[in-house]
Design a protein around this motif. Sequence first.
Motif, mmCIF file in Angstrom:
data_model
loop_
_atom_site.group_PDB
_atom_site.id
_atom_site.type_symbol
_atom_site.label_atom_id
_atom_site.label_comp_id
_atom_site.label_asym_id
_atom_site.label_seq_id
_atom_site.Cartn_x
_atom_site.Cartn_y
_atom_site.Cartn_z
ATOM 1 N N THR A 36 41.178 26.379 -0.828
ATOM 2 C CA THR A 36 41.107 27.723 -0.265
ATOM 3 C C THR A 36 41.008 27.636 1.259
ATOM 4 N N MET A 37 41.331 28.733 1.893
ATOM 5 C CA MET A 37 41.272 28.785 3.350
ATOM 6 C C MET A 37 39.846 28.511 3.846
ATOM 7 N N LYS A 38 38.861 28.982 3.105
ATOM 8 C CA LYS A 38 37.456 28.752 3.479
ATOM 9 C C LYS A 38 37.135 27.258 3.452
ATOM 10 N N GLU A 39 37.592 26.570 2.404
ATOM 11 C CA GLU A 39 37.379 25.121 2.317
ATOM 12 C C GLU A 39 38.098 24.399 3.452
ATOM 13 N N PHE A 40 39.305 24.830 3.726
ATOM 14 C CA PHE A 40 40.103 24.209 4.787
ATOM 15 C C PHE A 40 39.436 24.374 6.145
ATOM 16 N N LEU A 41 38.994 25.582 6.457
ATOM 17 C CA LEU A 41 38.359 25.828 7.755
ATOM 18 C C LEU A 41 37.013 25.125 7.863
ATOM 19 N N GLY A 42 36.339 24.921 6.734
ATOM 20 C CA GLY A 42 35.058 24.232 6.733
ATOM 21 C C GLY A 42 35.169 22.741 6.997
ATOM 22 N N ASN A 43 36.320 22.146 6.673
ATOM 23 C CA ASN A 43 36.514 20.716 6.858
ATOM 24 C C ASN A 43 37.980 20.437 7.184
ATOM 25 N N LYS A 44 38.420 20.936 8.331
ATOM 26 C CA LYS A 44 39.834 20.861 8.711
ATOM 27 C C LYS A 44 40.361 19.435 8.762
ATOM 28 N N GLU A 45 39.573 18.533 9.328
ATOM 29 C CA GLU A 45 40.048 17.167 9.553
ATOM 30 C C GLU A 45 40.435 16.472 8.244
ATOM 31 N N GLU A 46 39.582 16.579 7.239
ATOM 32 C CA GLU A 46 39.850 15.922 5.954
ATOM 33 C C GLU A 46 40.887 16.688 5.135
ATOM 34 N N MET A 47 40.738 18.006 5.063
ATOM 35 C CA MET A 47 41.619 18.828 4.224
ATOM 36 C C MET A 47 43.058 18.875 4.738
ATOM 37 N N SER A 48 43.235 18.827 6.046
ATOM 38 C CA SER A 48 44.584 18.944 6.609
ATOM 39 C C SER A 48 45.484 17.804 6.145
ATOM 40 N N LYS A 49 44.907 16.645 5.866
ATOM 41 C CA LYS A 49 45.690 15.495 5.402
ATOM 42 C C LYS A 49 46.131 15.661 3.946
ATOM 43 N N LYS A 50 45.347 16.398 3.149
ATOM 44 C CA LYS A 50 45.630 16.561 1.723
ATOM 45 C C LYS A 50 46.659 17.645 1.437
ATOM 46 N N ILE A 51 46.782 18.604 2.329
ATOM 47 C CA ILE A 51 47.634 19.772 2.068
ATOM 48 C C ILE A 51 49.104 19.433 2.276
ATOM 49 N N LYS A 52 49.868 19.568 1.203
ATOM 50 C CA LYS A 52 51.320 19.334 1.233
ATOM 51 C C LYS A 52 52.100 20.634 1.152
ATOM 52 N N SER A 53 51.412 21.703 0.704
ATOM 53 C CA SER A 53 52.087 22.974 0.478
ATOM 54 C C SER A 53 51.139 24.124 0.799
ATOM 55 N N VAL A 54 51.724 25.259 1.124
ATOM 56 C CA VAL A 54 50.975 26.503 1.289
ATOM 57 C C VAL A 54 51.586 27.508 0.325
ATOM 58 N N PHE A 55 50.736 28.161 -0.449
ATOM 59 C CA PHE A 55 51.196 29.190 -1.360
ATOM 60 C C PHE A 55 50.855 30.549 -0.759
ATOM 61 N N VAL A 56 51.875 31.301 -0.394
ATOM 62 C CA VAL A 56 51.703 32.612 0.225
ATOM 63 C C VAL A 56 51.750 33.662 -0.873
ATOM 64 N N PHE A 57 50.647 34.388 -1.025
ATOM 65 C CA PHE A 57 50.531 35.432 -2.046
ATOM 66 C C PHE A 57 50.224 36.744 -1.336
ATOM 67 N N GLU A 58 51.104 37.731 -1.507
ATOM 68 C CA GLU A 58 50.984 39.029 -0.848
ATOM 69 C C GLU A 58 50.850 38.866 0.669
ATOM 70 N N CYS A 59 51.710 38.036 1.229
ATOM 71 C CA CYS A 59 51.805 37.790 2.678
ATOM 72 C C CYS A 59 50.575 37.098 3.256
ATOM 73 N N ARG A 60 49.756 36.470 2.415
ATOM 74 C CA ARG A 60 48.570 35.779 2.897
ATOM 75 C C ARG A 60 48.527 34.368 2.318
ATOM 76 N N PRO A 61 48.099 33.378 3.063
ATOM 77 C CA PRO A 61 47.619 33.410 4.439
ATOM 78 C C PRO A 61 48.768 33.586 5.422
ATOM 79 N N THR A 62 48.431 34.043 6.603
ATOM 80 C CA THR A 62 49.420 34.216 7.657
ATOM 81 C C THR A 62 49.859 32.844 8.155
#
Length: 159
Positions: A36-62
């Motif tokens: 979730t965006m909350k998890e990502f913002l809470g630990n950007k350094e570690e989470m940013s390496k794991k994220i391969k995709s973004v799922f946009v639902f109802e135009c969110r996240p921007t």
Amino acid sequence: MAQGELPGVLILDIGGTHGVLEDLAALLKKHFHLITMKEFLGNKEEMSKKIKSVFVFECRPTIDCELLESLPNLKVIGNSGVGVDHLDLKMISSFGVKVTNTPNAVADPTADIGMALMLASARRLVEGNALKFLGPSYFFGIPHFCCDRDGLSESILGM
């Protein structure tokens, strides 16, 4: 990403007002590790390496330049809607990221609604429905005592 580990997908949230529907989240969990965006913002350094995709639902996240810069391993943005007008495709492709959507996903329901609206308009369905509930005196100024108010005449008038 370790062998056998699911790729990470960034979503705004699960449930709530703006989050991914819980049934859809359950389907995504079969193929992705949901972040979730909350998890990502809470630990950007570690989470940013794991994220391969973004799922946009109802135009969110921007999707903006700042988010794309913070996701070095991002490969694809999956949009749950039909159109991609809310996404800056040139900017996204400059990061080497692909964008997907679901063309024709709602073509049949859209055609059905269009036909229903045309028929309702041609047959003045909305006015007839209001006439049924409000009575003819509302539209035609007919005094109530002049109208036969039994069930049959109201049904015929409503038709």
